[in-house]
Write an enzyme that holds these catalytic residues in place. Structure first.
Site, PDB file in Angstrom:
ATOM      1  N   HIS A 198       0.863  -1.187   0.000  1.00 30.81           N
ATOM      2  CA  HIS A 198       0.000   0.000   0.000  1.00 30.81           C
ATOM      3  C   HIS A 198       0.901   1.239   0.000  1.00 30.81           C
ATOM      4  CE1 HIS A 198      -3.992  -1.866   1.674  1.00 30.81           C
ATOM      5  NE2 HIS A 198      -3.508  -2.533   0.642  1.00 30.81           N
ATOM      6  N   CYS A 219      -2.536   0.272   7.442  1.00 28.02           N
ATOM      7  CA  CYS A 219      -1.802   1.516   7.180  1.00 28.02           C
ATOM      8  C   CYS A 219      -1.999   2.534   8.304  1.00 28.02           C
ATOM      9  CB  CYS A 219      -2.227   2.089   5.841  1.00 28.02           C
ATOM     10  SG  CYS A 219      -1.693   1.024   4.478  1.00 28.02           S
ATOM     11  N   GLU A 223       0.874   3.983   1.550  1.00 27.38           N
ATOM     12  CA  GLU A 223       1.265   4.510   2.868  1.00 27.38           C
ATOM     13  C   GLU A 223       2.483   3.766   3.425  1.00 27.38           C
ATOM     14  OE1 GLU A 223      -1.795   3.487   1.886  1.00 27.38           O
ATOM     15  OE2 GLU A 223      -3.337   4.247   3.243  1.00 27.38           O
ATOM     16  N   CYS A 236      -6.422   2.053   5.588  1.00 26.64           N
ATOM     17  CA  CYS A 236      -7.007   0.822   6.125  1.00 26.64           C
ATOM     18  C   CYS A 236      -6.399   0.561   7.509  1.00 26.64           C
ATOM     19  CB  CYS A 236      -6.742  -0.345   5.175  1.00 26.64           C
ATOM     20  SG  CYS A 236      -5.015  -0.902   5.153  1.00 26.64           S
TER      21      CYS A 236
END
Lengths: 147, 147
Positions: A46, A79, A48, A76
């Site tokens: 991801h 993250c 992040e 999410c």
């Protein structure tokens, strides 16, 4: 956030879910990334997590308490918790994620009393272009599945 | 779990919080790691994230649905959510983490209806040696702070 949107667009063109993130320190962009899960075959890919890891590498410390994380979609659980682990000062996100968001929508990890650190959270900055990218991407996926 | 405990012991000797993790596939150890946060100055350096990333690199795919994650301490929110992202089949942990655990103690992310995937969770396997390592480590830290 414009830089994060550029990263999101680029990720989308590469077949990733179009989410982008930027780490900012002292008003300067420290590093930026889009999602990389498909490219790197990395479940942790991801945007992040990419910028948190790269930012820590650049600063040579895991504590990023002088940094702000900008991201085009509400983080999410993975993250949001990673931003807390990294002691990020402020998380700024564009589009809310009503299905999986962990900064207020479904969970609110930054505000959870069990956490050691509580980043400030600002949502809804430039959410229309961010949401537009995601809607376009998922409409495209559905189209290909039905086609 | 014995291999995860070895990783935890080694991490503790290196000044990390003594937690270790092992990824198992088809009854074989695929990869193993302890915590690496201090060594790598990486806020994401929890043992679980290390083995998820390395396992995906070894298998060249992000979907690790044929793998089991063994870890000496109940995963935190970041790590539990990462295991879910990676579609881990089963999470086996040793010691419960009543302060931060996200596999049943404080949060229960694997069971959350909002998640796309629900790993099986087994806790309490060899929890005494795992907890002993952690207690010893934190007692040592407190001793140094007071000394």
């Amino acid at each position: 956030m414009e830089a994060a949107l550029e990263e999101a667009r680029e990720a989308g063109r590469a077949g990733e879910v179009p989410v982008g993130a930027v780490l900012v320190r002292g008003g300067q962009v420290l590093c930026r990334s889009g999602n990389t899960r498909e490219r790197d075959r990395n479940p942790l890919g991801h945007a992040e997590l990419e910028v948190l890891r790269e930012g820590a590498r650049l600063l040579q410390r895991w504590r990023l308490d002088d940094c702000m994380l900008y991201v085009t979609l509400e983080p999410c659980t993975m993250c949001a918790a990673a931003a807390i682990q990294a002691r990020i000062a402020t998380v700024v996100f564009a589009a809310e994620d009503l299905e999986r968001g962990a900064c207020g929508s479904v969970w609110n990890l930054p505000a959870a009393s069990e956490m050691d650190h509580h980043p400030e959270v600002v949502g809804g900055i430039m959410d229309e272009p961010a949401r537009g990218l995601l809607n376009e991407f998922f409409a495209g996926l559905r189209g290909r599945r039905q086609g």
